[in-house]
Design a protein around this motif. Structure first.
Motif, mmCIF file in Angstrom:
data_model
loop_
_atom_site.group_PDB
_atom_site.id
_atom_site.type_symbol
_atom_site.label_atom_id
_atom_site.label_comp_id
_atom_site.label_asym_id
_atom_site.label_seq_id
_atom_site.Cartn_x
_atom_site.Cartn_y
_atom_site.Cartn_z
ATOM 1 N N ALA A 42 -12.422 55.266 4.050
ATOM 2 C CA ALA A 42 -13.208 55.550 5.255
ATOM 3 C C ALA A 42 -12.302 55.942 6.419
ATOM 4 C CB ALA A 42 -14.062 54.338 5.617
ATOM 5 N N ALA A 43 -11.141 55.284 6.530
ATOM 6 C CA ALA A 43 -10.189 55.625 7.593
ATOM 7 C C ALA A 43 -9.632 57.038 7.406
ATOM 8 C CB ALA A 43 -9.051 54.608 7.615
ATOM 9 N N LEU A 44 -9.364 57.414 6.155
ATOM 10 C CA LEU A 44 -8.829 58.750 5.875
ATOM 11 C C LEU A 44 -9.866 59.834 6.156
ATOM 12 C CD1 LEU A 44 -6.828 57.869 2.645
ATOM 13 C CD2 LEU A 44 -5.869 58.582 4.845
ATOM 14 N N TYR A 45 -11.112 59.581 5.805
ATOM 15 C CA TYR A 45 -12.178 60.528 6.136
ATOM 16 C C TYR A 45 -12.339 60.639 7.654
ATOM 17 C CZ TYR A 45 -14.164 61.684 1.550
ATOM 18 O OH TYR A 45 -14.379 62.205 0.290
ATOM 19 N N THR A 46 -12.181 59.524 8.350
ATOM 20 C CA THR A 46 -12.289 59.548 9.808
ATOM 21 C C THR A 46 -11.159 60.362 10.426
ATOM 22 O OG1 THR A 46 -13.350 57.372 9.773
ATOM 23 C CG2 THR A 46 -12.447 58.101 11.870
ATOM 24 N N ALA A 47 -9.945 60.197 9.897
ATOM 25 C CA ALA A 47 -8.815 60.997 10.378
ATOM 26 C C ALA A 47 -9.087 62.479 10.165
ATOM 27 C CB ALA A 47 -7.535 60.577 9.654
ATOM 28 N N SER A 48 -9.689 62.804 9.013
ATOM 29 C CA SER A 48 -10.040 64.197 8.737
ATOM 30 C C SER A 48 -11.062 64.717 9.747
ATOM 31 C CB SER A 48 -10.603 64.312 7.315
ATOM 32 O OG SER A 48 -11.201 65.560 7.082
ATOM 33 N N ALA A 49 -12.070 63.874 10.054
ATOM 34 C CA ALA A 49 -13.092 64.274 11.027
ATOM 35 C C ALA A 49 -12.481 64.520 12.404
ATOM 36 C CB ALA A 49 -14.168 63.193 11.107
ATOM 37 N N LEU A 50 -11.535 63.689 12.791
ATOM 38 C CA LEU A 50 -10.867 63.858 14.083
ATOM 39 C C LEU A 50 -10.062 65.152 14.099
ATOM 40 C CD1 LEU A 50 -9.729 60.169 14.654
ATOM 41 C CD2 LEU A 50 -11.441 61.421 15.980
ATOM 42 N N LYS A 95 -10.726 67.849 12.440
ATOM 43 C CA LYS A 95 -11.679 68.965 12.537
ATOM 44 C C LYS A 95 -12.185 69.144 13.970
ATOM 45 C CE LYS A 95 -14.823 69.304 9.264
ATOM 46 N NZ LYS A 95 -15.831 68.878 8.260
ATOM 47 N N ASN A 96 -12.098 68.068 14.743
ATOM 48 C CA ASN A 96 -12.537 68.131 16.138
ATOM 49 C C ASN A 96 -11.374 68.358 17.098
ATOM 50 O OD1 ASN A 96 -15.618 67.420 16.588
ATOM 51 N ND2 ASN A 96 -14.928 66.270 14.798
ATOM 52 N N GLY A 97 -10.249 68.857 16.560
ATOM 53 C CA GLY A 97 -9.155 69.309 17.406
ATOM 54 C C GLY A 97 -8.103 68.283 17.764
ATOM 55 N N ILE A 98 -8.167 67.086 17.167
ATOM 56 C CA ILE A 98 -7.154 66.058 17.461
ATOM 57 C C ILE A 98 -6.048 66.156 16.419
ATOM 58 C CG2 ILE A 98 -6.716 63.596 17.697
ATOM 59 C CD1 ILE A 98 -9.607 63.288 18.615
ATOM 60 N N ASN A 99 -4.838 66.412 16.862
ATOM 61 C CA ASN A 99 -3.720 66.669 15.961
ATOM 62 C C ASN A 99 -3.112 65.351 15.474
ATOM 63 O OD1 ASN A 99 -1.647 67.855 14.511
ATOM 64 N ND2 ASN A 99 -0.354 68.144 16.319
ATOM 65 N N ILE A 100 -3.437 64.968 14.240
ATOM 66 C CA ILE A 100 -2.870 63.762 13.626
ATOM 67 C C ILE A 100 -2.110 64.210 12.378
ATOM 68 C CG2 ILE A 100 -3.336 61.465 12.706
ATOM 69 C CD1 ILE A 100 -6.076 61.598 14.070
ATOM 70 N N SER A 101 -0.810 63.992 12.350
ATOM 71 C CA SER A 101 0.003 64.460 11.227
ATOM 72 C C SER A 101 -0.184 63.572 10.001
ATOM 73 C CB SER A 101 1.483 64.465 11.615
ATOM 74 O OG SER A 101 1.961 63.140 11.770
ATOM 75 N N ASP A 102 0.161 64.120 8.818
ATOM 76 C CA ASP A 102 0.125 63.325 7.587
ATOM 77 C C ASP A 102 1.010 62.094 7.734
ATOM 78 O OD1 ASP A 102 -1.483 65.270 6.514
ATOM 79 O OD2 ASP A 102 0.082 66.177 5.265
ATOM 80 N N GLU A 103 2.185 62.294 8.341
ATOM 81 C CA GLU A 103 3.131 61.183 8.502
ATOM 82 C C GLU A 103 2.550 60.083 9.396
ATOM 83 O OE1 GLU A 103 3.853 64.412 8.967
ATOM 84 O OE2 GLU A 103 4.956 64.699 7.072
#
Length: 274
Positions: A107-115, A117-125
């Motif tokens: 659920a956290a990983l899907y949330t990071a993906s959603a963020l 898609k909404n323009g928030i830059n979160i790196s894989d690292e």
């Protein structure tokens, strides 16, 4: 996240009613991420609200996770989904115990993906570092390794089921002592039915809260499962008594669970005693 029967006097006495109340957080035009394994009836309620409020629904699929290893110090897993890293498999580690934490991680990983898609830059690292650095006090928290001391605020059937699964998976061959204290307005009998039979002995206590069940009443319920039980009114005395039982054998564990009020007090006692 995972929806189960809790706070029923306020939220309702079915998972559908509780899901409806939880859906109050959904705002118009947003993205809703839903924990992937829910009781029957929850999905329909959430989907209806999502449609009414013109949201995109993302259901965190647990099939995207492949477990690599797990134990008392957490889990390592691989995640493969089009929602993250263009479908390329990524490895993650979480220092949290229990299969349910893998589902929480999904659920956290899907949330990071959603963020993203909404323009928030979160790196894989950053995502990998965030998961590996997660701390969750009193939720299957490993306070000590030798002997094993676990603390969990499992106070409803959902939490009890998760703790039961973790105890079976990680402590099957251990001599196990439990300290337990519950609030009287919780579904105590169901929670205890999932956990008490797993232990060799139980010390029943009463949390410091006006809604607490007495240690004696709790001990009476525990005894109905044929497990050795004693009641104790002083939490420090209960902890040290349980620790003495635990230190009698080399392969032993102490699990403290129940009310989060109890968990907060026992955590202070256990950490001060290290």
């Amino acid at each position: 996240m995972s929806i189960s029967l809790d706070h029923t006097a306020i939220l309702g006495d079915t998972v559908e009613k509780i899901a409806f109340e939880k859906c109050g957080i959904i705002k118009d035009g947003g993205t809703t991420v839903l924990y992937g394994e829910q009781p029957e009836g929850v999905f329909e309620v959430v989907r209806n609200t999502v449609n009414e409020r013109h949201n995109e629904l993302m259901v965190a699929q647990t099939s995207d996770i492949r477990l690599i290893s797990s134990g008392l110090e957490g889990s390592e897993f691989a995640f493969c989904s089009e929602v993250l890293n263009e479908g390329q498999e990524m490895n993650f580690r979480i220092p949290l115990i229990g299969e349910h934490q893998l589902k929480n991680a999904a659920a956290a990983l899907y949330t990071a993906s959603a963020l993203r898609k909404n323009g928030i830059n979160i790196s894989d690292e950053s995502i990998q570092r965030g998961l590996s650095g997660t701390v969750f006090p009193a939720r299957l928290e490993l306070l000590q390794k030798d002997p094993v001391i676990l603390l969990d605020g499992a106070h409803n059937p959902g939490g009890a089921a998760a703790l039961s699964s973790a105890v079976r998976e990680n402590l099957e061959d251990y001599d196990k002592t439990a300290i337990v204290g519950m609030l009287a307005d919780k579904d105590v009998k169901t929670a205890l039915s999932l956990l008490v039979p797993l232990f060799d002995r139980v010390i029943a206590v009463s949390p410091d809260n006006p809604r607490a069940m007495t240690a004696e009443e709790l001990a009476g319920i525990v005894s109905s499962y044929g497990v050795s039980v004693e009641s104790e009114h002083d939490l420090s005395a209960a902890y040290h008594k349980a620790l003495a039982y635990t230190k009698k054998t080399d392969h032993s564990a102490l699990v403290m669970f129940g009310s989060l009020y109890l968990a907060a007090d026992l955590r202070k006692i256990a950490l001060a005693d290290k």
